[in-house]
Scaffold this motif. Structure first.
Motif, PDB file in Angstrom:
ATOM      1  N   GLY A 130      -4.988  -6.598   4.557  1.00  0.00           N
ATOM      2  CA  GLY A 130      -5.700  -5.395   4.156  1.00  0.00           C
ATOM      3  C   GLY A 130      -5.779  -5.251   2.640  1.00  0.00           C
ATOM      4  N   GLU A 131      -6.208  -4.065   2.226  1.00  0.00           N
ATOM      5  CA  GLU A 131      -6.342  -3.783   0.795  1.00  0.00           C
ATOM      6  C   GLU A 131      -5.012  -3.309   0.218  1.00  0.00           C
ATOM      7  OE1 GLU A 131      -9.118  -4.172  -1.045  1.00  0.00           O
ATOM      8  OE2 GLU A 131     -10.182  -4.996   0.692  1.00  0.00           O
ATOM      9  N   TYR A 132      -4.707  -3.736  -0.998  1.00  0.00           N
ATOM     10  CA  TYR A 132      -3.516  -3.285  -1.718  1.00  0.00           C
ATOM     11  C   TYR A 132      -3.749  -3.535  -3.201  1.00  0.00           C
ATOM     12  CZ  TYR A 132      -2.649  -8.281  -1.387  1.00  0.00           C
ATOM     13  OH  TYR A 132      -2.796  -9.640  -1.457  1.00  0.00           O
ATOM     14  N   LYS A 168      -7.005 -11.889   4.937  1.00  0.00           N
ATOM     15  CA  LYS A 168      -7.685 -10.618   5.212  1.00  0.00           C
ATOM     16  C   LYS A 168      -6.828  -9.669   6.039  1.00  0.00           C
ATOM     17  CE  LYS A 168     -12.478 -12.151   4.760  1.00  0.00           C
ATOM     18  NZ  LYS A 168     -12.188 -13.419   4.100  1.00  0.00           N
ATOM     19  N   LYS A 178      -3.903 -13.745  -1.446  1.00  0.00           N
ATOM     20  CA  LYS A 178      -5.120 -12.958  -1.692  1.00  0.00           C
ATOM     21  C   LYS A 178      -6.215 -13.251  -0.668  1.00  0.00           C
ATOM     22  CE  LYS A 178      -4.383 -12.841  -6.706  1.00  0.00           C
ATOM     23  NZ  LYS A 178      -4.850 -13.379  -8.016  1.00  0.00           N
ATOM     24  N   GLU A 192      -3.824  -5.199  -6.468  1.00  0.00           N
ATOM     25  CA  GLU A 192      -3.524  -6.574  -6.880  1.00  0.00           C
ATOM     26  C   GLU A 192      -2.648  -6.635  -8.129  1.00  0.00           C
ATOM     27  OE1 GLU A 192      -6.383  -9.628  -6.954  1.00  0.00           O
ATOM     28  OE2 GLU A 192      -7.044  -9.281  -4.888  1.00  0.00           O
ATOM     29  N   ARG A 210       0.824  -1.215   0.000  1.00  0.00           N
ATOM     30  CA  ARG A 210       0.000   0.000   0.000  1.00  0.00           C
ATOM     31  C   ARG A 210       0.854   1.259   0.000  1.00  0.00           C
ATOM     32  NH1 ARG A 210      -3.052  -3.059   3.272  1.00  0.00           N
ATOM     33  NH2 ARG A 210      -2.096  -2.325   5.202  1.00  0.00           N
TER      34      ARG A 210
END
Length: 265
Positions: free
Chosen positions: A93-95, A90, A87, A97, A70
């Motif tokens: 976190g979000e990053y 959880k 993937k 792809e 991130r």
């Protein structure tokens, strides 16, 4: 070419190697903050990384991956099986792809002036690999989480200048320790971890006049002691069939919470 363990142990693994032009990490299993501090000690900024090569998806190898992706958008390289498992985590976190790049065992790829060759290892993960990295006529390798080794493993670790090799557990400590039976069987099994004795036996197969630096890594906190790993591996080398002695090499134990010395090749 430089080679340093930022952290190595059952609680987290992160190894740096690079040249003046190119910089990579093998695994990111500690906090991003600790990784940044380690890179700063090598004289680097995290933003200068060309890539992170992941051996497999277990948390002690990917813990800091989400933050690094991130914050710095560092490309991430791993086998397809490993990427699919990453993937699903959880906690990372979000990053983006698009940072994830699939690789194949035994297929080289380039990161700047570094040639990276992943090779298959047997461990209880989706599709784990170890890595051999070359720049010019210098080669290093990171090989941990090996349930066992065979001639294929040996072939990929020949003609190195430096290696970080797993020396995970002392068999007697593991057998008499507090772990439940199923976990002891897993660690000792063909898809578990390399014991001190087997680390020494593998080294006997790959020692050469070229290999000058050996780091013993991925030590278990509960089932090993750095001094015991060091002495056991030394004894295996000195008692082995190879023409070398432990004193012919710089042998050290990579620590879980301290950087190793920087190896310059």
């Amino acid at each position: 070419m430089r080679f340093v363990s930022i952290a190595s142990g059952s609680s987290g693994n992160c190894i740096y190697t690079g040249t003046e032009e190119s910089h990579i990490l093998i695994d990111a299993g500690i906090s991003a903050k600790r990784i940044e501090q380690g890179l700063n000690e090598v004289g680097l900024k995290t933003s200068e990384l060309d890539g992170i090569c992941i051996t497999h998806e277990h948390s002690d190898h990917v813990k800091g991956l989400g933050v690094l992706a991130r914050k710095y958008e560092v490309p991430i390289y791993a086998t397809e099986g490993t990427l699919n498992e990453i993937k699903k985590i959880k906690g990372l976190g979000e990053y983006p792809e698009e940072l994830l790049h699939p690789i194949l065992p035994d297929t080289e790829f380039a990161l700047g002036d570094l040639t990276v060759k992943p090779f298959h290892i047997d461990h209880d993960a989706a599709d784990p690999v170890a890595y051999r990295i070359q720049s010019g006529n210098k080669s290093v390798a990171v090989a941990t989480d090996l349930g066992h080794f065979n001639q294929y493993t040996v072939d990929h670790l020949l003609d190195l200048d430096a290696v970080l090799l797993e020396s995970n557990h002392d068999l007697r400590m593991l057998e008499t320790g507090p772990y439940p039976y199923y976990l002891k069987r897993r660690i000792m099994g063909d898809f578990g971890h390399l014991s001190n004795e087997n680390a020494g036996r593998l080294l006997n197969c790959i020692l050469s006049g070229r290999l000058k630096h050996i780091l013993l890594g991925h030590l278990s906190k509960e089932n090993n002691i750095p001094e015991l790993a060091y002495e056991t591996v030394r004894l295996e080398i000195d008692m082995g069939d190879c023409p070398y002695h432990a004193d012919d090499f710089h042998l050290a134990v990579a620590k879980r919470d301290e950087m190793s010395e920087i190896i310059s090749l």
